[in-house]
Design an enzyme around this catalytic site. Structure first.
Site, short mmCIF file in Angstrom:
data_model
loop_
_atom_site.label_atom_id
_atom_site.label_comp_id
_atom_site.label_asym_id
_atom_site.label_seq_id
_atom_site.Cartn_x
_atom_site.Cartn_y
_atom_site.Cartn_z
N GLU A 11 -10.95 -72.61 28.49
CA GLU A 11 -11.82 -73.07 27.40
C GLU A 11 -11.65 -72.08 26.24
OE1 GLU A 11 -13.57 -74.58 24.79
OE2 GLU A 11 -14.05 -75.77 26.57
N ASP A 38 -6.61 -70.53 24.93
CA ASP A 38 -6.06 -71.82 24.55
C ASP A 38 -5.02 -72.23 25.60
OD1 ASP A 38 -4.85 -74.03 23.42
OD2 ASP A 38 -4.55 -73.12 21.46
N ASP A 58 -9.13 -82.35 29.77
CA ASP A 58 -10.27 -82.96 29.09
C ASP A 58 -10.27 -82.42 27.66
OD1 ASP A 58 -12.62 -84.31 28.56
OD2 ASP A 58 -13.88 -82.66 29.27
N CYS A 117 -13.86 -88.80 26.42
CA CYS A 117 -15.14 -89.50 26.32
C CYS A 117 -15.09 -90.36 25.05
CB CYS A 117 -16.32 -88.53 26.30
SG CYS A 117 -16.18 -87.20 25.09
#
Length: 253
Positions: A11, A38, A58, A117
């Protein structure tokens, strides 16, 4: 994984990274290594990652499927030029494709799950089509996993596009919408067929640990071979017991 194997979670955003660490601590997870880094900066051929077999991606997306953002997005899109929206989606899709192509460079990778999403085709089906046409996918022999192994009972599947051929079965892709009782999501599972390794990722003998040489089966365990003898009976071949192997994975956001 039942606490076995290892997961490295990437993250790059510092605030979200702290949230990730807090959630892992509360869950009492001991086999996840969080990294404030990264994912695109990671060298797939680094000895630390050469045994990675599974990756969950994701990446950043429009978030258009999140229920509590829908009203905001509708109002925002009414006030925004359509061309600007399309340009933003194209930039996001370009980044998402870059993430997938980078993930496919990991030499021992067997399964890659891509999720968003978002409800936009640009970030979902179109990215999958482009990923399968990439040099990394063709050289690594990556295909879309069959529906039978990707939540087969879920009724809402991917959308069929004109540029899709039989190599991209839309029914193997998963979609969720708010009317399904959840947020809007999209999931695609890439799988390396026959365990083929990229030619430009050739590894020297002894460079990798035994985990990287595990047979290409979902459990990651060796299969017992049987020798037939003349009277028609069969006996298991005697072999030394080997330490059970566990999957090594990466989560990148």
């Amino acid at each position: 994984m039942k606490g076995k194997g290892r997961v490295t979670a990437f993250e790059r955003d510092k605030k979200r990274f702290q949230t990730l660490k807090s959630m892992l601590d509360r869950a009492g997870v001991s086999n996840v290594v969080p990294r404030n880094q990264d994912f695109l900066s990671v060298d797939p051929l680094d000895s630390e990652y050469q045994s990675v077999t599974h990756i969950l991606l994701d990446p950043s997306c429009s978030g258009s499927g999140i229920v509590n953002r829908l009203d905001y997005l509708v109002d925002s899109e009414n006030d925004t030029n359509t061309a600007e929206i399309e340009e933003r989606l194209k930039k996001l899709a370009s980044f998402q494709l870059k993430m997938i192509r980078h993930a496919m460079k990991f030499p021992s990778l067997q399964r890659l799950v891509y999720s968003t999403c978002s409800v936009h085709i640009t970030e979902n089906e179109e990215v999958v089509v482009q990923a399968l046409q990439s040099e990394e996918a063709l050289e690594g022999n990556f295909k879309i996993e069959s529906r039978a192994k990707v939540i087969p009972a879920w009724p809402r599947r991917g959308l069929r596009l004109e540029q899709m051929d039989e190599s991209v079965p839309s029914e193997s892709l998963v979609r969720c919408l708010p009317e399904d009782g959840t947020n809007g999501f999209f999931v695609a599972c890439f799988v390396r067929v026959n365990g083929k390794q990229p030619s430009d990722h050739k590894r020297k003998a002894g460079e990798l640990g035994s985990d990287s040489e595990a047979p290409n089966d979902e459990a990651g365990n060796g299969r017992n071979m049987v020798n037939s003898i003349e009277d028609g009976t069969a006996k298991p071949r005697k072999r030394k017991k080997r330490k059970k192997k566990h999957a090594t994975g990466v989560v990148a956001t």
